[in-house]
Design a protein around this motif. Structure first.
Motif, mmCIF file in Angstrom:
data_model
loop_
_atom_site.group_PDB
_atom_site.id
_atom_site.type_symbol
_atom_site.label_atom_id
_atom_site.label_comp_id
_atom_site.label_asym_id
_atom_site.label_seq_id
_atom_site.Cartn_x
_atom_site.Cartn_y
_atom_site.Cartn_z
ATOM 1 N N GLU A 56 8.081 -44.318 -6.307
ATOM 2 C CA GLU A 56 9.067 -45.357 -6.616
ATOM 3 C C GLU A 56 9.166 -46.260 -5.394
ATOM 4 O OE1 GLU A 56 12.886 -44.008 -8.347
ATOM 5 O OE2 GLU A 56 11.916 -42.032 -8.338
ATOM 6 N N THR A 57 9.054 -47.551 -5.618
ATOM 7 C CA THR A 57 9.135 -48.522 -4.533
ATOM 8 C C THR A 57 10.293 -49.464 -4.807
ATOM 9 O OG1 THR A 57 6.736 -48.454 -4.299
ATOM 10 C CG2 THR A 57 7.861 -50.290 -3.260
ATOM 11 N N ALA A 58 11.146 -49.658 -3.814
ATOM 12 C CA ALA A 58 12.253 -50.616 -3.930
ATOM 13 C C ALA A 58 12.137 -51.583 -2.758
ATOM 14 C CB ALA A 58 13.597 -49.904 -3.896
ATOM 15 N N LEU A 59 12.052 -52.868 -3.069
ATOM 16 C CA LEU A 59 11.980 -53.908 -2.051
ATOM 17 C C LEU A 59 13.163 -54.832 -2.269
ATOM 18 C CD1 LEU A 59 10.644 -55.431 0.252
ATOM 19 C CD2 LEU A 59 9.184 -56.560 -1.436
ATOM 20 N N ASN A 60 14.119 -54.796 -1.343
ATOM 21 C CA ASN A 60 15.342 -55.604 -1.445
ATOM 22 C C ASN A 60 16.001 -55.471 -2.823
ATOM 23 O OD1 ASN A 60 14.953 -56.475 1.179
ATOM 24 N ND2 ASN A 60 13.808 -58.269 0.542
ATOM 25 N N GLY A 61 16.012 -54.250 -3.352
ATOM 26 C CA GLY A 61 16.695 -53.987 -4.609
ATOM 27 C C GLY A 61 15.823 -54.074 -5.846
ATOM 28 N N ASN A 62 14.611 -54.624 -5.748
ATOM 29 C CA ASN A 62 13.693 -54.690 -6.890
ATOM 30 C C ASN A 62 12.823 -53.444 -6.894
ATOM 31 O OD1 ASN A 62 14.553 -57.331 -7.630
ATOM 32 N ND2 ASN A 62 13.280 -58.162 -6.001
ATOM 33 N N SER A 63 12.886 -52.695 -7.997
ATOM 34 C CA SER A 63 12.201 -51.406 -8.052
ATOM 35 C C SER A 63 11.031 -51.394 -9.015
ATOM 36 C CB SER A 63 13.168 -50.310 -8.501
ATOM 37 O OG SER A 63 14.239 -50.219 -7.599
ATOM 38 N N LYS A 64 10.054 -50.541 -8.695
ATOM 39 C CA LYS A 64 8.971 -50.267 -9.636
ATOM 40 C C LYS A 64 8.531 -48.829 -9.425
ATOM 41 C CE LYS A 64 5.028 -51.831 -6.895
ATOM 42 N NZ LYS A 64 3.860 -52.672 -6.810
ATOM 43 N N THR A 65 7.981 -48.234 -10.473
ATOM 44 C CA THR A 65 7.522 -46.851 -10.420
ATOM 45 C C THR A 65 6.067 -46.806 -10.833
ATOM 46 O OG1 THR A 65 9.739 -46.071 -10.988
ATOM 47 C CG2 THR A 65 7.946 -44.514 -11.293
ATOM 48 N N GLU A 66 5.277 -46.063 -10.065
ATOM 49 C CA GLU A 66 3.861 -45.904 -10.359
ATOM 50 C C GLU A 66 3.497 -44.434 -10.276
ATOM 51 O OE1 GLU A 66 1.434 -49.255 -8.341
ATOM 52 O OE2 GLU A 66 3.199 -48.918 -7.090
ATOM 53 N N GLU A 67 2.430 -44.068 -10.963
ATOM 54 C CA GLU A 67 1.962 -42.686 -10.909
ATOM 55 C C GLU A 67 1.106 -42.472 -9.676
ATOM 56 O OE1 GLU A 67 -0.010 -41.427 -14.469
ATOM 57 O OE2 GLU A 67 1.739 -41.866 -15.717
ATOM 58 N N ILE A 68 1.173 -41.260 -9.134
ATOM 59 C CA ILE A 68 0.260 -40.851 -8.061
ATOM 60 C C ILE A 68 -0.443 -39.579 -8.536
ATOM 61 C CG2 ILE A 68 1.599 -41.919 -6.208
ATOM 62 C CD1 ILE A 68 2.565 -39.060 -5.441
ATOM 63 N N THR A 69 -1.567 -39.282 -7.932
ATOM 64 C CA THR A 69 -2.336 -38.106 -8.355
ATOM 65 C C THR A 69 -1.735 -36.820 -7.801
ATOM 66 O OG1 THR A 69 -3.817 -38.144 -6.449
ATOM 67 C CG2 THR A 69 -4.462 -39.505 -8.351
ATOM 68 N N GLN A 70 -2.092 -35.711 -8.431
ATOM 69 C CA GLN A 70 -1.661 -34.394 -7.940
ATOM 70 C C GLN A 70 -2.212 -34.171 -6.544
ATOM 71 O OE1 GLN A 70 0.907 -33.547 -10.465
ATOM 72 N NE2 GLN A 70 0.359 -31.807 -9.235
ATOM 73 N N ASP A 71 -3.411 -34.673 -6.287
ATOM 74 C CA ASP A 71 -4.042 -34.523 -4.972
ATOM 75 C C ASP A 71 -3.227 -35.257 -3.904
ATOM 76 O OD1 ASP A 71 -6.211 -33.604 -3.287
ATOM 77 O OD2 ASP A 71 -6.854 -35.700 -3.199
ATOM 78 N N ASN A 72 -2.784 -36.485 -4.227
ATOM 79 C CA ASN A 72 -1.949 -37.247 -3.292
ATOM 80 C C ASN A 72 -0.681 -36.466 -2.957
ATOM 81 O OD1 ASN A 72 -2.710 -40.411 -4.866
ATOM 82 N ND2 ASN A 72 -3.562 -39.600 -2.992
ATOM 83 N N TRP A 73 0.004 -35.986 -3.980
ATOM 84 C CA TRP A 73 1.251 -35.252 -3.767
ATOM 85 C C TRP A 73 0.994 -33.971 -2.981
ATOM 86 C CZ3 TRP A 73 6.071 -35.666 -2.985
ATOM 87 C CH2 TRP A 73 6.904 -34.553 -3.024
ATOM 88 N N ALA A 74 -0.099 -33.283 -3.280
ATOM 89 C CA ALA A 74 -0.415 -32.033 -2.580
ATOM 90 C C ALA A 74 -0.588 -32.285 -1.077
ATOM 91 C CB ALA A 74 -1.676 -31.403 -3.168
ATOM 92 N N LYS A 75 -1.303 -33.353 -0.714
ATOM 93 C CA LYS A 75 -1.512 -33.671 0.705
ATOM 94 C C LYS A 75 -0.191 -34.032 1.391
ATOM 95 C CE LYS A 75 -6.274 -35.211 0.326
ATOM 96 N NZ LYS A 75 -7.162 -36.368 0.263
#
Length: 119
Positions: free
Chosen positions: A27-46
């Motif tokens: 989840e990214t919030a820039l000055n109150g504007n948010s967006k959500t993107e998927e990340i891989t299991q590998d990214n989260w594991a690292k």
């Protein structure tokens, strides 16, 4: 013990960026504007593996290697690790130059954030 969420906050005058990583999403919030993107299991594991190596009890006392954030020459940054419902927040540091104890985690987070930003 498992890491539930890791967030990176970067602030300077006029800009507030928050990146929240959980298992499967960014989840990214820039000055109150948010967006959500998927990340891989590998990214989260690292990322969560890097977080597991940090002494959470001492995270708020880590020393920043530089002080450019004092004059707005760098974003004032901090990392918060949520584990078992408890938030552990780091001391503030300059964006791009975290305390050595947080460097591996910070670098892994930035890799994922930068990959998503370039798309």
């Amino acid at each position: 013990m498992s890491t539930e969420k890791i967030s990176l906050t970067e602030r300077t005058r006029g800009t507030n960026r928050i990146f929240i990583l959980t298992n499967g999403k960014l989840e990214t919030a820039l000055n109150g504007n948010s967006k959500t993107e998927e990340i891989t299991q590998d990214n989260w594991a690292k990322i969560s593996e890097a977080a597991e190596k940090i002494n959470l009890e001492g995270i708020s006392k880590l020393e920043s290697p530089s002080t450019k954030r004092y004059s707005d020459a760098a974003f004032a940054s901090s990392i918060t690790i949520t584990k078992n419902g408890t938030d552990y927040q780091s001391s503030e540091f300059d964006a791009g130059n975290p305390p050595i104890e947080l460097k591996n985690l910070y670098d892994e987070m930035k890799k994922v954030i930068e990959t998503k930003k370039s798309k």
